[in-house]
Design an enzyme around this catalytic site. Structure first.
Site, PDB file in Angstrom:
ATOM      1  N   LYS A  33      -3.551   4.407   6.485  1.00  0.00           N
ATOM      2  CA  LYS A  33      -4.292   5.185   7.786  1.00  0.00           C
ATOM      3  C   LYS A  33      -3.522   6.720   7.955  1.00  0.00           C
ATOM      4  O   LYS A  33      -2.584   7.420   7.559  1.00  0.00           O
ATOM      5  CB  LYS A  33      -3.712   4.125   8.589  1.00  0.00           C
ATOM      6  CG  LYS A  33      -3.112   3.498   9.589  1.00  0.00           C
ATOM      7  CD  LYS A  33      -2.212   2.795  10.586  1.00  0.00           C
ATOM      8  CE  LYS A  33      -2.377   2.047  10.628  1.00  0.00           C
ATOM      9  NZ  LYS A  33      -1.843   1.143   9.507  1.00  0.00           N
ATOM     10  N   ASP A  77      -7.927   3.686   9.627  1.00  0.00           N
ATOM     11  CA  ASP A  77      -7.399   2.763   8.344  1.00  0.00           C
ATOM     12  C   ASP A  77      -8.851   3.282   7.698  1.00  0.00           C
ATOM     13  O   ASP A  77      -9.780   2.883   7.668  1.00  0.00           O
ATOM     14  CB  ASP A  77      -7.603   1.518   8.599  1.00  0.00           C
ATOM     15  CG  ASP A  77      -6.676   0.720   8.469  1.00  0.00           C
ATOM     16  OD1 ASP A  77      -5.660   1.109   7.347  1.00  0.00           O
ATOM     17  OD2 ASP A  77      -6.107   0.378  10.048  1.00  0.00           O
ATOM     18  N   ARG A 135       6.863  -0.736   2.171  1.00  0.00           N
ATOM     19  CA  ARG A 135       6.737  -0.889   3.214  1.00  0.00           C
ATOM     20  C   ARG A 135       5.987  -1.874   2.581  1.00  0.00           C
ATOM     21  O   ARG A 135       4.729  -1.400   1.451  1.00  0.00           O
ATOM     22  CB  ARG A 135       6.586  -1.156   4.341  1.00  0.00           C
ATOM     23  CG  ARG A 135       4.993  -0.209   4.218  1.00  0.00           C
ATOM     24  CD  ARG A 135       5.286   1.202   5.669  1.00  0.00           C
ATOM     25  NE  ARG A 135       4.363   2.282   6.235  1.00  0.00           N
ATOM     26  CZ  ARG A 135       4.169   3.036   5.911  1.00  0.00           C
ATOM     27  NH1 ARG A 135       5.205   4.030   5.221  1.00  0.00           N
ATOM     28  NH2 ARG A 135       3.579   3.700   5.974  1.00  0.00           N
ATOM     29  N   CYS A 168     -12.602  -8.497  14.701  1.00  0.00           N
ATOM     30  CA  CYS A 168     -11.355  -8.571  13.877  1.00  0.00           C
ATOM     31  C   CYS A 168     -11.068  -7.791  12.692  1.00  0.00           C
ATOM     32  O   CYS A 168     -12.907  -8.347  11.352  1.00  0.00           O
ATOM     33  CB  CYS A 168     -11.235  -9.956  13.948  1.00  0.00           C
ATOM     34  SG  CYS A 168      -9.498  -9.705  12.352  1.00  0.00           S
ATOM     35  N   CYS A 210      -4.650 -17.835  14.299  1.00  0.00           N
ATOM     36  CA  CYS A 210      -4.544 -16.994  15.275  1.00  0.00           C
ATOM     37  C   CYS A 210      -4.833 -17.973  17.112  1.00  0.00           C
ATOM     38  O   CYS A 210      -5.505 -19.247  17.049  1.00  0.00           O
ATOM     39  CB  CYS A 210      -5.789 -15.550  15.607  1.00  0.00           C
ATOM     40  SG  CYS A 210      -5.909 -14.517  14.500  1.00  0.00           S
ATOM     41  N   ARG A 236       0.582  -1.677   0.284  1.00  0.00           N
ATOM     42  CA  ARG A 236       0.321   0.131  -0.445  1.00  0.00           C
ATOM     43  C   ARG A 236       0.701   1.439   0.224  1.00  0.00           C
ATOM     44  O   ARG A 236       0.342   2.344  -0.684  1.00  0.00           O
ATOM     45  CB  ARG A 236      -0.845   0.030   1.210  1.00  0.00           C
ATOM     46  CG  ARG A 236      -1.639   1.311   1.437  1.00  0.00           C
ATOM     47  CD  ARG A 236      -3.393   0.947   2.732  1.00  0.00           C
ATOM     48  NE  ARG A 236      -3.078  -0.496   3.093  1.00  0.00           N
ATOM     49  CZ  ARG A 236      -3.853  -1.480   3.273  1.00  0.00           C
ATOM     50  NH1 ARG A 236      -4.541  -0.928   2.246  1.00  0.00           N
ATOM     51  NH2 ARG A 236      -3.960  -2.169   4.285  1.00  0.00           N
ATOM     52  N   TYR A 237       2.340   1.006   0.624  1.00  0.00           N
ATOM     53  CA  TYR A 237       2.403   2.436   1.272  1.00  0.00           C
ATOM     54  C   TYR A 237       4.585   1.719   0.557  1.00  0.00           C
ATOM     55  O   TYR A 237       4.287   0.567   0.349  1.00  0.00           O
ATOM     56  CB  TYR A 237       3.004   2.742   2.670  1.00  0.00           C
ATOM     57  CG  TYR A 237       2.021   3.288   3.198  1.00  0.00           C
ATOM     58  CD1 TYR A 237       1.015   3.979   2.788  1.00  0.00           C
ATOM     59  CD2 TYR A 237       1.510   1.836   4.455  1.00  0.00           C
ATOM     60  CE1 TYR A 237       0.605   4.429   3.954  1.00  0.00           C
ATOM     61  CE2 TYR A 237      -0.026   1.683   4.842  1.00  0.00           C
ATOM     62  CZ  TYR A 237      -0.392   3.131   4.832  1.00  0.00           C
ATOM     63  OH  TYR A 237      -1.593   3.870   5.845  1.00  0.00           O
ATOM     64  N   ARG A 256     -10.336  -8.964   9.939  1.00  0.00           N
ATOM     65  CA  ARG A 256      -9.984  -9.466   8.839  1.00  0.00           C
ATOM     66  C   ARG A 256     -10.671 -10.893   9.391  1.00  0.00           C
ATOM     67  O   ARG A 256     -10.336 -11.849   8.612  1.00  0.00           O
ATOM     68  CB  ARG A 256      -8.031  -9.754   8.587  1.00  0.00           C
ATOM     69  CG  ARG A 256      -7.367  -9.066   8.359  1.00  0.00           C
ATOM     70  CD  ARG A 256      -6.565  -9.353   7.469  1.00  0.00           C
ATOM     71  NE  ARG A 256      -5.617  -8.436   7.394  1.00  0.00           N
ATOM     72  CZ  ARG A 256      -4.567  -8.174   7.250  1.00  0.00           C
ATOM     73  NH1 ARG A 256      -3.782  -8.191   8.168  1.00  0.00           N
ATOM     74  NH2 ARG A 256      -4.110  -6.346   7.456  1.00  0.00           N
ATOM     75  N   ASP A 289     -12.370  -1.005  12.470  1.00  0.00           N
ATOM     76  CA  ASP A 289     -12.643  -0.677  11.166  1.00  0.00           C
ATOM     77  C   ASP A 289     -14.083  -1.541  10.907  1.00  0.00           C
ATOM     78  O   ASP A 289     -15.155  -1.752  11.555  1.00  0.00           O
ATOM     79  CB  ASP A 289     -12.097  -1.470  10.770  1.00  0.00           C
ATOM     80  CG  ASP A 289     -10.348  -1.327  10.789  1.00  0.00           C
ATOM     81  OD1 ASP A 289     -10.557  -0.168  10.215  1.00  0.00           O
ATOM     82  OD2 ASP A 289      -9.611  -2.165  10.686  1.00  0.00           O
ATOM     83  N   CYS A 332     -10.523 -12.599  18.065  1.00  0.00           N
ATOM     84  CA  CYS A 332     -11.102 -11.082  18.793  1.00  0.00           C
ATOM     85  C   CYS A 332     -12.677 -10.751  17.629  1.00  0.00           C
ATOM     86  O   CYS A 332     -12.219 -11.189  16.708  1.00  0.00           O
ATOM     87  CB  CYS A 332      -9.974 -10.429  17.859  1.00  0.00           C
ATOM     88  SG  CYS A 332      -8.683 -10.405  18.778  1.00  0.00           S
TER      89      CYS A 332
HETATM   90  S1  SF4 Z   1      -7.500  -8.608  15.220  1.00  0.00           S
HETATM   91 FE1  SF4 Z   1      -8.359 -10.837  13.886  1.00  0.00          FE
HETATM   92  S2  SF4 Z   1      -6.061 -10.895  13.145  1.00  0.00           S
HETATM   93 FE2  SF4 Z   1      -5.547 -10.262  15.260  1.00  0.00          FE
HETATM   94  S3  SF4 Z   1      -5.278 -11.742  16.588  1.00  0.00           S
HETATM   95 FE3  SF4 Z   1      -7.618 -11.032  17.029  1.00  0.00          FE
HETATM   96  S4  SF4 Z   1      -8.160 -12.565  15.105  1.00  0.00           S
HETATM   97 FE4  SF4 Z   1      -6.597 -12.056  14.837  1.00  0.00          FE
END
Ligand code: SF4
Length: 363
Positions: free
Chosen positions: A321, A314, A98, A114, A107, A94-95, A116, A277, A111
Site C-alpha cells: 500500500k 494497493d 504483520r 470486492c 461474508c 507482505r510486510y 477478493r 482495486d 460488495c
Molecule cells: S469487500 Fe469483499 S471481503 Fe469485504 S465484506 Fe465486501 S465482499 Fe466481503
C-alpha cells in the site's frame, strides 16, 4: 414487495426482483453475474436501499449489475497480489511485522467492488481445513517478527463465537503476537451478530484487539449499527475505519465528509480510504486517482484532522500500500532524494484552499 423488515438475506436475482431491487427484464443477465460473483443483501442493508432512486448509493454497493460482466484492461483476479506473498494457505506475509490471516471465505454481504471477489462466496472452495489452520498458526509462531495478525477473509465475524474465541486464544498464546486486528463489515450489515457474547470473544488476554470497520456511506451507520459499534467500543475495543472510494457512492466532498463525521461520532478513527482495486468487472465503480486526490484536498478544508483518512493505493502485483496524496510540500530547489535534506532547502507548501506558501517564509 418492500425491503423493510425482511426475515432473511437476499441471495438470488429473482429475490432481488421480487423485492423491487432489480428489474424483471434483467433476470437472465443478473443470473450470469450471480453465477460468477456471490450476491447477498442482509435485511439491514436491504432496508437502507431506496429502490425508487436509480442512483441509490447503497444499492450501487450491493445490487449486481450487467457492468460486472465486462472485464477491463488491467483488471485481474488477484488485484493486490495476495498469492505472491502467501507462504502457507491462509497467510499473506507482505510486510515483515504483520500477516493477513484469511480464515473464512464468506461474508454477510457481497460488495460489488470486492477486491477478493474471485475468492469469496459460498461457491468458492477457500475454507481453511483444520490442518491448514494449524499450519498457519505454526507459521506465525515460528516468525518472532510478526507483531500484528490481521484477520480478514471473507469476514471473520461470520465465524461462530466459539470458533472465534478459540482462534483469538491460539493467537494470543503466541508471545510475539501483540495485536489482533479484525476487518469486518458485520456491525453494519448484520448488527445483531455483535452480541455481548461475540464482544466477549473478541477480547483476549495477552493481545490487544482492534476492529477495522468497512463502510462507505454515512447511511450505513444506522442506529442499529451505531449500537453494535458502541457495544465493542464500550467494552474497550478500539476501532478504525476503512472505506473504498467509489463512483456514485462517496465520490463527492459532501458524501466523504458525512461518512468521516459519522465514523468519528461512533468513536471510530478514520484510517484508510482505498482507491478502488483492479478487480474484474468493477471499472464502473472506480474513480480516477486525480479525482481522489482532489476529494482528499477538499476534505481537508471541511473537517478536522480527526476526520481525515489516509488515501491509499494497493499497488497491483503485491508491492503493498502507498499513500497517494495529495502532496502538500514540494522542495523549491531540487535535491537528490537519496541525500539528507540540505539546510538551505526551501519549500512550497499548499494550504487547504490550494494557496501556495513558502517555507521558511520570506524574511
Ligand atoms: S469487500 Fe469483499 S471481503 Fe469485504 S465484506 Fe465486501 S465482499 Fe466481503
Amino acid at each position: 414487495m418492500s425491503t423493510r423488515n425482511l426475515a432473511t438475506t437476499l441471495r438470488e436475482p429473482a429475490e432481488l426482483i421480487a423485492h423491487g431491487l432489480a428489474r424483471p427484464t434483467d433476470l437472465a443477465v443478473l443470473e450470469r453475474v450471480a453465477s460468477r460473483y456471490a450476491v447477498a443483501i442482509t435485511p439491514d442493508i436491504a432496508a437502507l436501499i431506496d429502490s425508487s432512486d436509480p442512483d441509490d448509493p447503497i444499492a450501487r454497493q450491493f445490487v449486481p449489475t450487467a457492468d460486472e460482466l465486462v472485464t477491463h484492461t488491467g483488471e485481474r483476479a488477484d488485484p493486490i497480489g495476495d498469492d505472491a506473498h502467501s507462504p502457507v494457505a491462509g497467510i499473506v506475509h507482505r510486510y515483515p511485522d504483520r500477516v493477513l490471516f484469511k480464515l473464512v471465505h464468506v461474508c454477510a454481504v457481497y460488495c460489488r467492488f470486492c477486491f477478493r471477489r474471485e475468492m469469496v462466496g459460498p461457491g468458492k472452495d477457500n475454507a481453511l481445513s483444520d490442518a491448514a489452520y494449524l499450519d498457519a498458526i505454526g507459521y506465525i509462531r515460528a516468525k518472532p517478527e510478526i507483531w500484528e495478525v490481521i484477520l480478514t477473509g471473507g469476514d471473520p465475524l461470520m465465524l461462530s463465537t466459539r470458533r472465534l474465541s478459540q482462534i483469538m486464544a491460539d493467537l494470543a498464546a503466541i508471545d510475539h503476537v501483540r495485536i489482533i486486528r479484525i476487518h469486518t463489515r458485520v456491525p453494519v450489515a448484520d448488527p445483531d451478530r455483535i452480541s455481548d457474547e461475540m464482544v466477549g470473544a473478541l477480547k483476549v488476554e495477552g493481545a490487544t484487539t482492534w476492529i477495522a470497520l468497512h463502510a462507505n456511506h454515512a447511511r450505513e451507520l444506522t442506529g442499529r449499527a451505531r449500537a453494535a459499534i458502541a457495544r465493542m467500543v464500550d467494552a474497550g475495543i478500539p476501532m478504525v475505519s476503512q472505506s473504498v472510494l467509489l463512483s456514485g457512492v462517496n465520490d463527492t466532498p459532501a458524501a466523504l465528509e458525512a461518512l468521516m463525521r459519522a465514523f468519528v461520532e461512533c468513536r471510530i478513527k478514520p484510517y484508510y480510504l482505498h482507491h478502488g482495486d483492479l478487480a474484474p468487472g468493477t471499472a464502473h465503480l472506480r474513480t480516477t486517482l486525480e479525482r481522489g486526490r482532489r476529494l482528499m484536498q477538499a476534505l481537508r478544508g471541511r473537517v478536522s484532522g480527526l476526520c481525515q483518512p489516509e488515501y491509499v493505493l494497493d499497488i497491483p502485483g503485491g508491492a503493498g500500500k502507498s499513500p497517494v496524496g495529495p502532496n502538500y510540500l514540494q522542495p523549491e530547489n531540487s535535491f537528490d532524494g537519496q541525500r539528507e535534506e540540505q539546510p538551505e532547502t526551501r519549500y512550497r507548501v499548499l494550504d487547504y484552499c490550494g494557496e501556495v506558501h513558502r517555507y521558511p517564509p520570506e524574511p
